[in-house]
Design an enzyme around this catalytic site. Structure first.
Site, PDB file in Angstrom:
ATOM      1  N   ASP A  36      30.393  34.888  52.568  1.00 26.29           N
ATOM      2  CA  ASP A  36      31.352  35.513  51.648  1.00 26.29           C
ATOM      3  C   ASP A  36      31.197  37.031  51.579  1.00 26.29           C
ATOM      4  O   ASP A  36      31.646  37.670  50.640  1.00 26.29           O
ATOM      5  CB  ASP A  36      31.264  34.884  50.252  1.00 26.29           C
ATOM      6  CG  ASP A  36      29.869  34.995  49.674  1.00 26.29           C
ATOM      7  OD1 ASP A  36      28.952  35.445  50.410  1.00 26.29           O
ATOM      8  OD2 ASP A  36      29.684  34.643  48.504  1.00 26.29           O
ATOM      9  N   HIS A 243      29.171  54.123  75.976  1.00 23.63           N
ATOM     10  CA  HIS A 243      29.375  53.559  74.629  1.00 23.63           C
ATOM     11  C   HIS A 243      28.066  53.104  73.990  1.00 23.63           C
ATOM     12  O   HIS A 243      28.052  52.166  73.197  1.00 23.63           O
ATOM     13  CB  HIS A 243      30.376  52.399  74.688  1.00 23.63           C
ATOM     14  CG  HIS A 243      31.776  52.851  74.928  1.00 23.63           C
ATOM     15  ND1 HIS A 243      32.785  52.019  75.331  1.00 23.63           N
ATOM     16  CD2 HIS A 243      32.346  54.079  74.831  1.00 23.63           C
ATOM     17  CE1 HIS A 243      33.908  52.705  75.477  1.00 23.63           C
ATOM     18  NE2 HIS A 243      33.664  53.974  75.183  1.00 23.63           N
ATOM     19  N   ASP A 260      27.005  61.673  69.662  1.00 21.43           N
ATOM     20  CA  ASP A 260      28.460  61.685  69.509  1.00 21.43           C
ATOM     21  C   ASP A 260      28.727  61.026  68.169  1.00 21.43           C
ATOM     22  O   ASP A 260      28.615  59.801  68.038  1.00 21.43           O
ATOM     23  CB  ASP A 260      29.100  60.907  70.667  1.00 21.43           C
ATOM     24  CG  ASP A 260      30.628  60.884  70.600  1.00 21.43           C
ATOM     25  OD1 ASP A 260      31.191  61.241  69.543  1.00 21.43           O
ATOM     26  OD2 ASP A 260      31.253  60.495  71.597  1.00 21.43           O
ATOM     27  N   ASP A 271      35.192  64.128  65.361  1.00 18.20           N
ATOM     28  CA  ASP A 271      34.612  63.506  66.563  1.00 18.20           C
ATOM     29  C   ASP A 271      33.905  64.601  67.359  1.00 18.20           C
ATOM     30  O   ASP A 271      34.545  65.365  68.071  1.00 18.20           O
ATOM     31  CB  ASP A 271      35.769  62.868  67.363  1.00 18.20           C
ATOM     32  CG  ASP A 271      35.282  62.117  68.600  1.00 18.20           C
ATOM     33  OD1 ASP A 271      34.064  61.994  68.787  1.00 18.20           O
ATOM     34  OD2 ASP A 271      36.153  61.656  69.368  1.00 18.20           O
ATOM     35  N   HIS A 354      35.296  59.697  82.627  1.00 20.76           N
ATOM     36  CA  HIS A 354      36.246  59.520  81.515  1.00 20.76           C
ATOM     37  C   HIS A 354      37.194  60.702  81.450  1.00 20.76           C
ATOM     38  O   HIS A 354      37.029  61.686  82.175  1.00 20.76           O
ATOM     39  CB  HIS A 354      35.516  59.288  80.186  1.00 20.76           C
ATOM     40  CG  HIS A 354      34.596  60.399  79.758  1.00 20.76           C
ATOM     41  ND1 HIS A 354      35.050  61.592  79.228  1.00 20.76           N
ATOM     42  CD2 HIS A 354      33.240  60.501  79.780  1.00 20.76           C
ATOM     43  CE1 HIS A 354      34.016  62.346  78.925  1.00 20.76           C
ATOM     44  NE2 HIS A 354      32.905  61.725  79.258  1.00 20.76           N
ATOM     45  N   HIS A 358      41.485  63.089  73.753  1.00 16.74           N
ATOM     46  CA  HIS A 358      42.411  62.109  73.168  1.00 16.74           C
ATOM     47  C   HIS A 358      42.936  62.709  71.879  1.00 16.74           C
ATOM     48  O   HIS A 358      42.339  63.638  71.322  1.00 16.74           O
ATOM     49  CB  HIS A 358      41.683  60.780  72.918  1.00 16.74           C
ATOM     50  CG  HIS A 358      40.391  60.915  72.144  1.00 16.74           C
ATOM     51  ND1 HIS A 358      40.348  61.048  70.771  1.00 16.74           N
ATOM     52  CD2 HIS A 358      39.097  60.996  72.551  1.00 16.74           C
ATOM     53  CE1 HIS A 358      39.087  61.171  70.379  1.00 16.74           C
ATOM     54  NE2 HIS A 358      38.303  61.156  71.442  1.00 16.74           N
ATOM     55  N   HIS A 365      40.667  57.612  67.934  1.00 17.35           N
ATOM     56  CA  HIS A 365      41.580  57.680  69.080  1.00 17.35           C
ATOM     57  C   HIS A 365      42.953  57.516  68.461  1.00 17.35           C
ATOM     58  O   HIS A 365      43.445  56.405  68.282  1.00 17.35           O
ATOM     59  CB  HIS A 365      41.284  56.582  70.102  1.00 17.35           C
ATOM     60  CG  HIS A 365      39.968  56.789  70.803  1.00 17.35           C
ATOM     61  ND1 HIS A 365      39.452  55.915  71.722  1.00 17.35           N
ATOM     62  CD2 HIS A 365      39.065  57.807  70.719  1.00 17.35           C
ATOM     63  CE1 HIS A 365      38.287  56.375  72.175  1.00 17.35           C
ATOM     64  NE2 HIS A 365      38.029  57.527  71.573  1.00 17.35           N
ATOM     65  N   GLU A 408      36.349  67.116  75.551  1.00 12.60           N
ATOM     66  CA  GLU A 408      35.021  66.508  75.676  1.00 12.60           C
ATOM     67  C   GLU A 408      34.599  66.182  77.102  1.00 12.60           C
ATOM     68  O   GLU A 408      34.398  65.027  77.445  1.00 12.60           O
ATOM     69  CB  GLU A 408      34.938  65.249  74.815  1.00 12.60           C
ATOM     70  CG  GLU A 408      36.080  64.253  74.989  1.00 12.60           C
ATOM     71  CD  GLU A 408      35.869  62.985  74.151  1.00 12.60           C
ATOM     72  OE1 GLU A 408      34.787  62.395  74.274  1.00 12.60           O
ATOM     73  OE2 GLU A 408      36.766  62.600  73.402  1.00 12.60           O
ATOM     74  N   TYR A 412      27.198  62.690  83.890  1.00 13.45           N
ATOM     75  CA  TYR A 412      26.258  61.591  83.689  1.00 13.45           C
ATOM     76  C   TYR A 412      25.643  61.247  85.038  1.00 13.45           C
ATOM     77  O   TYR A 412      26.344  60.766  85.923  1.00 13.45           O
ATOM     78  CB  TYR A 412      26.990  60.373  83.097  1.00 13.45           C
ATOM     79  CG  TYR A 412      27.878  60.770  81.927  1.00 13.45           C
ATOM     80  CD1 TYR A 412      27.368  60.880  80.634  1.00 13.45           C
ATOM     81  CD2 TYR A 412      29.223  61.111  82.136  1.00 13.45           C
ATOM     82  CE1 TYR A 412      28.170  61.303  79.569  1.00 13.45           C
ATOM     83  CE2 TYR A 412      30.028  61.530  81.087  1.00 13.45           C
ATOM     84  CZ  TYR A 412      29.497  61.632  79.813  1.00 13.45           C
ATOM     85  OH  TYR A 412      30.293  62.059  78.782  1.00 13.45           O
ATOM     86  N   ARG A 429      27.342  65.556  77.287  1.00 10.22           N
ATOM     87  CA  ARG A 429      28.753  65.697  76.899  1.00 10.22           C
ATOM     88  C   ARG A 429      28.811  66.738  75.793  1.00 10.22           C
ATOM     89  O   ARG A 429      27.893  66.838  74.970  1.00 10.22           O
ATOM     90  CB  ARG A 429      29.333  64.362  76.410  1.00 10.22           C
ATOM     91  CG  ARG A 429      30.807  64.462  75.997  1.00 10.22           C
ATOM     92  CD  ARG A 429      31.511  63.097  75.852  1.00 10.22           C
ATOM     93  NE  ARG A 429      30.940  62.225  74.855  1.00 10.22           N
ATOM     94  CZ  ARG A 429      30.156  61.184  75.095  1.00 10.22           C
ATOM     95  NH1 ARG A 429      29.857  60.858  76.330  1.00 10.22           N
ATOM     96  NH2 ARG A 429      29.677  60.432  74.101  1.00 10.22           N
ATOM     97  N   GLU A 431      31.645  67.928  72.982  1.00 13.04           N
ATOM     98  CA  GLU A 431      32.954  67.524  72.444  1.00 13.04           C
ATOM     99  C   GLU A 431      33.291  68.318  71.188  1.00 13.04           C
ATOM    100  O   GLU A 431      32.501  68.356  70.241  1.00 13.04           O
ATOM    101  CB  GLU A 431      32.933  66.030  72.099  1.00 13.04           C
ATOM    102  CG  GLU A 431      34.213  65.553  71.425  1.00 13.04           C
ATOM    103  CD  GLU A 431      34.271  64.039  71.235  1.00 13.04           C
ATOM    104  OE1 GLU A 431      33.199  63.409  71.098  1.00 13.04           O
ATOM    105  OE2 GLU A 431      35.390  63.500  71.220  1.00 13.04           O
TER     106      GLU A 431
END
Ligand code: GLY
Ligand code: MN
Ligand code: MN
Length: 460
Positions: A36, A243, A260, A271, A354, A358, A365, A408, A412, A429, A431
Protein backbone atom coordinates in the site's frame (compact mmCIF):
# COMPACT_ATOMS: atom_id res chain seq x y z
CA UNK A 1 3.09 31.01 -10.53
CA UNK A 2 0.12 33.27 -10.66
CA UNK A 3 -3.25 31.69 -11.65
CA UNK A 4 -3.75 34.09 -14.54
CA UNK A 5 -0.88 32.37 -16.40
CA UNK A 6 -2.91 29.17 -16.47
CA UNK A 7 -6.08 31.02 -17.52
CA UNK A 8 -4.12 32.55 -20.42
CA UNK A 9 -2.73 29.17 -21.44
CA UNK A 10 -6.19 27.58 -21.39
CA UNK A 11 -7.56 30.42 -23.51
CA UNK A 12 -4.69 30.03 -26.00
CA UNK A 13 -5.39 26.30 -26.22
CA UNK A 14 -9.16 26.79 -26.53
CA UNK A 15 -8.59 29.08 -29.51
CA UNK A 16 -6.92 26.17 -31.35
CA UNK A 17 -9.58 23.53 -30.72
CA UNK A 18 -11.64 24.40 -33.78
CA UNK A 19 -15.19 25.75 -33.89
CA UNK A 20 -16.71 23.18 -31.61
CA UNK A 21 -13.88 21.23 -30.03
CA UNK A 22 -13.39 19.81 -26.58
CA UNK A 23 -10.12 18.84 -24.86
CA UNK A 24 -9.84 16.23 -22.12
CA UNK A 25 -6.67 16.28 -19.98
CA UNK A 26 -6.19 13.89 -17.07
CA UNK A 27 -3.36 14.27 -14.58
CA UNK A 28 -0.98 11.37 -13.83
CA UNK A 29 -2.14 8.32 -11.85
CA UNK A 30 -0.59 7.43 -8.51
CA UNK A 31 1.92 4.61 -8.94
CA UNK A 32 2.08 1.75 -6.43
CA UNK A 33 5.60 0.95 -5.24
CA UNK A 34 4.80 -2.09 -3.15
CA UNK A 35 1.74 -3.18 -1.15
CA UNK A 36 0.00 0.00 0.00
CA UNK A 37 2.97 2.33 -0.53
CA UNK A 38 3.04 4.56 -3.61
CA UNK A 39 5.97 6.18 -5.39
CA UNK A 40 6.24 9.85 -4.53
CA UNK A 41 3.47 11.48 -6.55
CA UNK A 42 4.32 13.59 -9.60
CA UNK A 43 1.53 15.37 -11.56
CA UNK A 44 1.23 15.12 -15.35
CA UNK A 45 3.12 17.96 -17.02
CA UNK A 46 0.42 18.84 -19.59
CA UNK A 47 -2.22 18.94 -16.88
CA UNK A 48 -0.05 21.10 -14.64
CA UNK A 49 0.85 23.42 -17.52
CA UNK A 50 -2.86 24.21 -17.91
CA UNK A 51 -3.93 24.25 -14.27
CA UNK A 52 -1.05 24.69 -11.83
CA UNK A 53 -2.88 22.01 -9.83
CA UNK A 54 -0.76 19.24 -8.33
CA UNK A 55 -3.31 16.90 -6.71
CA UNK A 56 -3.83 13.40 -8.13
CA UNK A 57 -7.19 12.14 -9.47
CA UNK A 58 -7.97 15.31 -11.40
CA UNK A 59 -9.11 16.10 -14.95
CA UNK A 60 -9.53 19.24 -17.01
CA UNK A 61 -12.13 19.64 -19.73
CA UNK A 62 -11.71 22.69 -21.95
CA UNK A 63 -14.07 23.70 -24.74
CA UNK A 64 -13.55 26.01 -27.74
CA UNK A 65 -15.44 28.83 -26.05
CA UNK A 66 -12.70 28.82 -23.37
CA UNK A 67 -14.88 27.30 -20.68
CA UNK A 68 -12.93 25.03 -18.31
CA UNK A 69 -14.36 22.35 -16.04
CA UNK A 70 -12.18 20.71 -13.39
CA UNK A 71 -12.86 17.32 -11.87
CA UNK A 72 -10.98 16.80 -8.60
CA UNK A 73 -10.99 14.81 -5.38
CA UNK A 74 -13.95 15.77 -3.20
CA UNK A 75 -13.35 17.07 0.32
CA UNK A 76 -13.23 14.11 2.70
CA UNK A 77 -12.20 14.79 6.29
CA UNK A 78 -11.31 11.18 6.99
CA UNK A 79 -9.08 10.83 3.92
CA UNK A 80 -7.55 14.25 4.55
CA UNK A 81 -6.48 13.10 8.02
CA UNK A 82 -4.43 10.35 6.33
CA UNK A 83 -3.34 11.89 3.03
CA UNK A 84 -3.49 15.63 3.54
CA UNK A 85 -5.43 18.65 2.39
CA UNK A 86 -7.61 18.54 -0.72
CA UNK A 87 -8.77 21.67 -2.51
CA UNK A 88 -12.19 20.23 -3.39
CA UNK A 89 -14.66 21.33 -6.09
CA UNK A 90 -16.24 24.13 -4.05
CA UNK A 91 -13.00 26.11 -3.65
CA UNK A 92 -11.52 25.16 -7.03
CA UNK A 93 -13.15 27.86 -9.21
CA UNK A 94 -11.85 30.75 -7.12
CA UNK A 95 -8.45 29.13 -6.41
CA UNK A 96 -7.71 28.01 -9.97
CA UNK A 97 -9.83 30.33 -12.11
CA UNK A 98 -11.80 27.46 -13.66
CA UNK A 99 -15.45 27.99 -14.61
CA UNK A 100 -16.90 24.91 -12.93
CA UNK A 101 -15.68 22.06 -10.78
CA UNK A 102 -17.10 18.67 -9.86
CA UNK A 103 -16.02 15.71 -7.82
CA UNK A 104 -14.03 13.25 -9.91
CA UNK A 105 -16.77 10.72 -9.04
CA UNK A 106 -19.01 12.72 -11.41
CA UNK A 107 -16.79 12.15 -14.44
CA UNK A 108 -18.83 9.36 -16.03
CA UNK A 109 -22.07 11.28 -15.48
CA UNK A 110 -20.79 14.65 -16.77
CA UNK A 111 -18.56 13.72 -19.72
CA UNK A 112 -21.30 12.44 -22.09
CA UNK A 113 -23.14 15.72 -21.42
CA UNK A 114 -19.98 17.79 -22.09
CA UNK A 115 -19.26 15.82 -25.30
CA UNK A 116 -22.79 16.34 -26.69
CA UNK A 117 -22.77 18.57 -29.77
CA UNK A 118 -18.95 18.72 -30.09
CA UNK A 119 -17.26 18.06 -33.42
CA UNK A 120 -13.72 17.16 -32.34
CA UNK A 121 -12.49 15.47 -29.16
CA UNK A 122 -8.87 16.28 -28.33
CA UNK A 123 -6.88 14.24 -25.82
CA UNK A 124 -3.22 13.28 -25.36
CA UNK A 125 -2.59 10.18 -27.49
CA UNK A 126 -0.49 7.32 -26.17
CA UNK A 127 0.19 8.69 -22.69
CA UNK A 128 -2.58 7.64 -20.30
CA UNK A 129 -3.28 3.92 -20.17
CA UNK A 130 -7.01 3.26 -20.49
CA UNK A 131 -7.94 6.81 -21.49
CA UNK A 132 -9.19 5.84 -24.95
CA UNK A 133 -11.39 3.13 -23.42
CA UNK A 134 -12.89 5.66 -21.04
CA UNK A 135 -13.54 8.12 -23.83
CA UNK A 136 -15.10 5.30 -25.89
CA UNK A 137 -17.42 4.59 -22.96
CA UNK A 138 -18.54 8.23 -22.77
CA UNK A 139 -19.05 8.37 -26.52
CA UNK A 140 -21.08 5.19 -26.50
CA UNK A 141 -23.35 6.45 -23.74
CA UNK A 142 -23.81 9.63 -25.77
CA UNK A 143 -24.61 7.55 -28.87
CA UNK A 144 -27.26 5.66 -26.91
CA UNK A 145 -29.10 8.97 -26.68
CA UNK A 146 -29.06 9.97 -30.37
CA UNK A 147 -32.78 9.16 -30.65
CA UNK A 148 -33.34 11.88 -28.08
CA UNK A 149 -31.35 14.38 -30.11
CA UNK A 150 -27.78 13.81 -28.87
CA UNK A 151 -25.02 14.74 -31.35
CA UNK A 152 -21.77 12.72 -31.26
CA UNK A 153 -18.31 14.13 -32.13
CA UNK A 154 -16.96 12.89 -35.45
CA UNK A 155 -13.23 13.29 -34.91
CA UNK A 156 -10.58 12.49 -32.34
CA UNK A 157 -7.30 14.38 -32.44
CA UNK A 158 -4.01 14.34 -30.54
CA UNK A 159 -3.91 17.15 -28.00
CA UNK A 160 -0.13 16.74 -27.67
CA UNK A 161 0.33 18.29 -31.10
CA UNK A 162 -1.06 21.60 -29.78
CA UNK A 163 0.40 21.51 -26.26
CA UNK A 164 3.86 20.44 -27.43
CA UNK A 165 4.14 23.53 -29.62
CA UNK A 166 2.97 25.75 -26.77
CA UNK A 167 5.37 24.21 -24.25
CA UNK A 168 8.34 24.38 -26.61
CA UNK A 169 8.75 28.14 -26.19
CA UNK A 170 9.10 29.07 -22.53
CA UNK A 171 7.54 32.33 -21.29
CA UNK A 172 9.31 34.70 -18.88
CA UNK A 173 7.92 33.08 -15.77
CA UNK A 174 8.93 29.61 -16.96
CA UNK A 175 12.42 30.89 -17.80
CA UNK A 176 12.72 32.42 -14.33
CA UNK A 177 11.79 29.12 -12.68
CA UNK A 178 14.27 27.27 -14.88
CA UNK A 179 17.03 29.74 -14.01
CA UNK A 180 16.39 29.16 -10.32
CA UNK A 181 16.32 25.37 -10.78
CA UNK A 182 19.64 25.50 -12.66
CA UNK A 183 21.15 27.74 -9.98
CA UNK A 184 20.23 25.30 -7.21
CA UNK A 185 21.62 22.37 -9.21
CA UNK A 186 24.83 24.26 -9.92
CA UNK A 187 25.32 24.78 -6.18
CA UNK A 188 24.73 21.08 -5.60
CA UNK A 189 27.44 20.13 -8.12
CA UNK A 190 29.89 22.46 -6.39
CA UNK A 191 29.14 20.90 -3.01
CA UNK A 192 29.59 17.37 -4.36
CA UNK A 193 32.96 18.29 -5.91
CA UNK A 194 34.15 19.89 -2.70
CA UNK A 195 33.02 16.97 -0.56
CA UNK A 196 34.88 14.50 -2.77
CA UNK A 197 38.18 16.38 -2.48
CA UNK A 198 37.74 16.99 1.25
CA UNK A 199 36.95 13.35 2.10
CA UNK A 200 39.87 12.07 0.01
CA UNK A 201 42.21 14.57 1.67
CA UNK A 202 41.00 13.22 5.01
CA UNK A 203 41.70 9.66 3.76
CA UNK A 204 38.04 8.67 4.11
CA UNK A 205 36.32 5.88 2.20
CA UNK A 206 34.38 7.97 -0.34
CA UNK A 207 31.46 6.29 -2.10
CA UNK A 208 29.21 7.45 -4.92
CA UNK A 209 26.32 7.66 -2.44
CA UNK A 210 28.17 10.25 -0.34
CA UNK A 211 28.17 12.60 -3.33
CA UNK A 212 24.56 11.71 -4.19
CA UNK A 213 23.51 12.60 -0.65
CA UNK A 214 25.21 15.97 -0.99
CA UNK A 215 23.24 16.70 -4.17
CA UNK A 216 19.93 15.74 -2.57
CA UNK A 217 20.65 17.82 0.50
CA UNK A 218 21.35 20.91 -1.58
CA UNK A 219 18.28 20.38 -3.81
CA UNK A 220 15.90 20.01 -0.91
CA UNK A 221 17.31 22.75 1.27
CA UNK A 222 16.48 25.21 -1.52
CA UNK A 223 12.90 23.98 -1.86
CA UNK A 224 13.26 21.70 -4.85
CA UNK A 225 10.62 18.99 -4.67
CA UNK A 226 12.76 16.17 -6.07
CA UNK A 227 15.54 15.38 -8.54
CA UNK A 228 14.32 15.88 -12.11
CA UNK A 229 15.61 12.37 -12.98
CA UNK A 230 17.67 9.63 -11.34
CA UNK A 231 21.03 11.22 -10.49
CA UNK A 232 24.07 9.72 -12.17
CA UNK A 233 27.11 9.70 -9.89
CA UNK A 234 29.67 7.58 -11.71
CA UNK A 235 33.17 7.04 -10.34
CA UNK A 236 36.00 5.98 -12.64
CA UNK A 237 35.04 3.49 -15.36
CA UNK A 238 31.34 3.75 -14.37
CA UNK A 239 31.27 7.05 -16.28
CA UNK A 240 31.37 5.03 -19.50
CA UNK A 241 27.93 3.56 -18.67
CA UNK A 242 25.60 6.23 -20.04
CA UNK A 243 22.63 5.46 -17.77
CA UNK A 244 24.60 4.53 -14.66
CA UNK A 245 22.91 5.50 -11.38
CA UNK A 246 24.49 6.67 -8.14
CA UNK A 247 25.46 3.49 -6.34
CA UNK A 248 28.04 2.36 -3.78
CA UNK A 249 31.23 2.18 -5.85
CA UNK A 250 34.36 3.69 -4.27
CA UNK A 251 35.44 7.12 -5.46
CA UNK A 252 39.19 6.68 -5.91
CA UNK A 253 42.02 9.15 -5.71
CA UNK A 254 43.32 9.77 -9.23
CA UNK A 255 40.05 8.89 -11.03
CA UNK A 256 37.39 11.12 -12.52
CA UNK A 257 33.82 11.38 -11.27
CA UNK A 258 30.96 12.13 -13.66
CA UNK A 259 27.85 13.62 -12.06
CA UNK A 260 24.73 14.16 -14.16
CA UNK A 261 22.10 15.55 -11.79
CA UNK A 262 19.55 18.32 -11.69
CA UNK A 263 16.69 19.29 -9.44
CA UNK A 264 13.07 19.83 -10.35
CA UNK A 265 11.70 23.09 -9.02
CA UNK A 266 7.98 23.91 -9.12
CA UNK A 267 7.46 21.55 -12.04
CA UNK A 268 10.55 22.52 -14.09
CA UNK A 269 13.68 20.45 -14.62
CA UNK A 270 17.35 21.31 -14.70
CA UNK A 271 19.93 18.94 -16.15
CA UNK A 272 23.64 19.47 -15.48
CA UNK A 273 26.68 17.25 -15.96
CA UNK A 274 30.14 17.94 -14.65
CA UNK A 275 33.14 15.65 -14.71
CA UNK A 276 35.88 16.35 -12.19
CA UNK A 277 38.95 14.70 -10.67
CA UNK A 278 37.92 12.98 -7.43
CA UNK A 279 40.91 14.47 -5.60
CA UNK A 280 40.66 17.91 -7.20
CA UNK A 281 43.59 17.66 -9.64
CA UNK A 282 43.31 16.49 -13.27
CA UNK A 283 46.01 14.14 -14.57
CA UNK A 284 47.55 14.94 -17.96
CA UNK A 285 45.44 12.53 -20.05
CA UNK A 286 42.27 13.44 -18.12
CA UNK A 287 42.89 17.12 -18.79
CA UNK A 288 43.55 16.52 -22.49
CA UNK A 289 40.24 14.78 -23.02
CA UNK A 290 38.43 17.19 -20.70
CA UNK A 291 39.59 20.20 -22.68
CA UNK A 292 38.55 18.47 -25.90
CA UNK A 293 34.99 17.91 -24.63
CA UNK A 294 34.88 21.49 -23.36
CA UNK A 295 36.03 22.83 -26.73
CA UNK A 296 33.32 20.79 -28.42
CA UNK A 297 30.73 22.19 -26.01
CA UNK A 298 31.92 25.73 -26.71
CA UNK A 299 31.63 25.09 -30.44
CA UNK A 300 28.08 23.81 -29.93
CA UNK A 301 27.07 26.77 -27.74
CA UNK A 302 28.52 29.22 -30.28
CA UNK A 303 26.04 28.08 -32.95
CA UNK A 304 23.02 27.88 -30.63
CA UNK A 305 20.85 30.89 -31.49
CA UNK A 306 17.50 31.81 -32.99
CA UNK A 307 17.43 30.85 -36.66
CA UNK A 308 19.90 27.96 -36.31
CA UNK A 309 18.73 24.35 -36.64
CA UNK A 310 18.37 22.04 -33.65
CA UNK A 311 21.03 19.79 -35.21
CA UNK A 312 23.64 22.57 -35.62
CA UNK A 313 25.09 22.25 -32.08
CA UNK A 314 25.40 18.47 -32.51
CA UNK A 315 27.22 18.85 -35.81
CA UNK A 316 29.54 21.48 -34.34
CA UNK A 317 30.46 19.32 -31.35
CA UNK A 318 30.96 16.19 -33.46
CA UNK A 319 33.43 18.06 -35.67
CA UNK A 320 35.58 19.10 -32.71
CA UNK A 321 35.37 15.71 -30.98
CA UNK A 322 36.17 13.77 -34.13
CA UNK A 323 39.22 15.94 -34.86
CA UNK A 324 40.38 15.40 -31.26
CA UNK A 325 39.95 11.63 -31.59
CA UNK A 326 42.29 11.73 -34.59
CA UNK A 327 44.78 14.08 -32.89
CA UNK A 328 44.95 11.99 -29.68
CA UNK A 329 45.21 8.68 -31.53
CA UNK A 330 41.88 7.33 -30.31
CA UNK A 331 41.12 6.81 -33.98
CA UNK A 332 43.85 5.72 -36.34
CA UNK A 333 44.10 8.04 -39.35
CA UNK A 334 45.48 5.17 -41.42
CA UNK A 335 42.35 3.15 -40.76
CA UNK A 336 39.57 5.73 -40.62
CA UNK A 337 40.93 8.41 -42.94
CA UNK A 338 40.30 12.13 -42.73
CA UNK A 339 37.98 14.15 -40.47
CA UNK A 340 35.36 14.11 -43.23
CA UNK A 341 35.60 10.31 -43.41
CA UNK A 342 35.28 9.96 -39.64
CA UNK A 343 32.09 12.04 -39.72
CA UNK A 344 30.71 10.47 -42.89
CA UNK A 345 31.32 6.92 -41.60
CA UNK A 346 30.37 7.85 -38.03
CA UNK A 347 33.64 6.33 -36.78
CA UNK A 348 33.48 8.74 -33.81
CA UNK A 349 30.48 6.69 -32.59
CA UNK A 350 32.85 4.32 -30.75
CA UNK A 351 33.55 7.12 -28.25
CA UNK A 352 30.58 9.46 -28.68
CA UNK A 353 27.31 7.59 -29.12
CA UNK A 354 24.61 10.04 -28.03
CA UNK A 355 23.17 13.27 -29.34
CA UNK A 356 24.38 16.65 -28.09
CA UNK A 357 21.12 17.80 -26.55
CA UNK A 358 17.37 17.66 -26.06
CA UNK A 359 14.57 20.04 -25.17
CA UNK A 360 14.38 20.84 -21.47
CA UNK A 361 11.33 22.09 -19.59
CA UNK A 362 8.69 20.54 -17.35
CA UNK A 363 10.10 17.17 -18.38
CA UNK A 364 13.83 16.59 -18.46
CA UNK A 365 13.52 15.26 -22.00
CA UNK A 366 10.85 17.80 -22.71
CA UNK A 367 8.08 17.53 -25.25
CA UNK A 368 8.27 19.30 -28.59
CA UNK A 369 8.98 18.08 -32.09
CA UNK A 370 12.56 18.05 -33.37
CA UNK A 371 11.49 18.67 -36.97
CA UNK A 372 10.63 22.02 -38.50
CA UNK A 373 6.82 22.01 -38.81
CA UNK A 374 6.86 24.34 -41.81
CA UNK A 375 9.10 21.93 -43.75
CA UNK A 376 7.61 18.55 -42.91
CA UNK A 377 6.97 17.73 -46.57
CA UNK A 378 10.66 17.90 -47.45
CA UNK A 379 12.52 14.65 -46.95
CA UNK A 380 15.38 12.74 -48.45
CA UNK A 381 16.86 9.30 -47.80
CA UNK A 382 20.33 8.00 -47.13
CA UNK A 383 21.95 4.76 -46.02
CA UNK A 384 23.53 4.89 -42.57
CA UNK A 385 27.24 4.15 -42.92
CA UNK A 386 27.41 2.14 -39.67
CA UNK A 387 24.23 0.06 -39.76
CA UNK A 388 23.25 0.11 -43.43
CA UNK A 389 19.72 1.16 -42.40
CA UNK A 390 17.80 3.57 -44.56
CA UNK A 391 17.45 6.86 -42.72
CA UNK A 392 14.82 9.44 -43.64
CA UNK A 393 16.28 12.94 -43.35
CA UNK A 394 13.77 15.67 -42.54
CA UNK A 395 14.69 19.31 -41.90
CA UNK A 396 15.44 19.86 -38.22
CA UNK A 397 13.58 22.43 -36.11
CA UNK A 398 14.61 26.05 -36.51
CA UNK A 399 15.43 27.44 -33.05
CA UNK A 400 13.42 30.36 -31.71
CA UNK A 401 14.06 32.65 -28.74
CA UNK A 402 12.66 31.09 -25.56
CA UNK A 403 13.28 27.49 -26.53
CA UNK A 404 15.41 25.68 -23.94
CA UNK A 405 17.79 22.85 -24.72
CA UNK A 406 20.76 21.08 -23.20
CA UNK A 407 24.24 21.11 -24.71
CA UNK A 408 25.96 17.96 -23.56
CA UNK A 409 28.80 16.49 -25.59
CA UNK A 410 30.94 13.75 -24.10
CA UNK A 411 33.60 11.17 -24.73
CA UNK A 412 33.61 7.62 -23.35
CA UNK A 413 36.72 5.52 -23.78
CA UNK A 414 36.29 1.81 -23.17
CA UNK A 415 39.47 -0.22 -23.37
CA UNK A 416 39.90 -1.65 -26.86
CA UNK A 417 42.67 -2.70 -29.20
CA UNK A 418 44.52 0.29 -30.59
CA UNK A 419 43.12 2.73 -28.00
CA UNK A 420 45.96 4.42 -26.05
CA UNK A 421 46.00 2.93 -22.57
CA UNK A 422 46.36 6.30 -20.82
CA UNK A 423 42.77 7.11 -21.90
CA UNK A 424 41.21 3.76 -20.92
CA UNK A 425 38.04 3.99 -18.81
CA UNK A 426 37.85 7.77 -18.95
CA UNK A 427 34.28 8.98 -19.38
CA UNK A 428 33.64 12.72 -19.64
CA UNK A 429 30.46 14.69 -20.30
CA UNK A 430 29.85 18.41 -19.85
CA UNK A 431 26.20 19.44 -19.88
CA UNK A 432 24.67 22.90 -19.60
CA UNK A 433 21.15 24.24 -20.03
CA UNK A 434 20.67 26.93 -22.67
CA UNK A 435 17.85 29.39 -23.28
CA UNK A 436 17.87 30.36 -26.95
CA UNK A 437 17.99 34.12 -27.55
CA UNK A 438 17.84 36.23 -30.71
CA UNK A 439 21.61 36.52 -30.90
CA UNK A 440 22.91 33.44 -29.08
CA UNK A 441 22.05 31.51 -25.98
CA UNK A 442 22.06 32.05 -22.22
CA UNK A 443 23.75 29.20 -20.35
CA UNK A 444 21.70 29.19 -17.17
CA UNK A 445 23.66 26.41 -15.43
CA UNK A 446 27.10 28.04 -15.36
CA UNK A 447 26.78 28.75 -11.63
CA UNK A 448 29.07 25.72 -11.50
CA UNK A 449 32.34 26.39 -13.31
CA UNK A 450 33.31 24.37 -16.31
CA UNK A 451 36.97 25.27 -16.99
CA UNK A 452 39.45 22.70 -15.66
CA UNK A 453 41.42 25.34 -13.71
CA UNK A 454 38.27 26.74 -12.13
CA UNK A 455 37.11 23.29 -11.06
CA UNK A 456 40.52 22.61 -9.50
CA UNK A 457 40.38 25.97 -7.72
CA UNK A 458 36.99 25.34 -6.15
CA UNK A 459 38.08 21.86 -5.02
CA UNK A 460 41.27 23.12 -3.41
N1 GLY B 1 20.17 13.40 -17.51
C1 GLY B 1 19.54 12.99 -18.70
C2 GLY B 1 20.16 13.60 -19.86
O1 GLY B 1 21.20 14.22 -19.76
O2 GLY B 1 19.64 13.55 -20.94
MN1 MN C 1 20.44 15.99 -20.72
MN1 MN D 1 21.87 15.05 -17.94
Amino acid sequence: MNPSIYTRRRAALAAQLGKNGIAIVPTAPEQPRNRDSDFLYRHDSYFHYLSGFAEPKAWLVITSDGRTTLFCQPKDMEREVWDGYRLGPVEAPSALGVDAAFSVAELDAQLPRLLDGREVVWFPFGIHKGLETRIDGWLSSLRARVRYGALCPEQQRDLCSLLDEMRLVKDQSEQDTMRRAAQISAGAHIRAMQLSARMLRDKQDVREYHLDAELLHEFRRHGSQYPAYGSIVAAGANACVLHYRADAAPVRDGELVLIDAGCELDGYASDITRTFPANGKFTGPQRELYNLVLASQEAAAAVTKAGARFTDPHEASVKVLAQGMLDFGLLDKNKVGSLEDVIEKRAYFQFYMHRTGHWLGMDVHDCGGYLEPTELGQSSQRKDALTGETIVNRPARVLRAGMVLTIEPGIYVRPAAGVPEKFHNIGIRIEDDAIVTATGCELISRGVPVKADEIEALMR
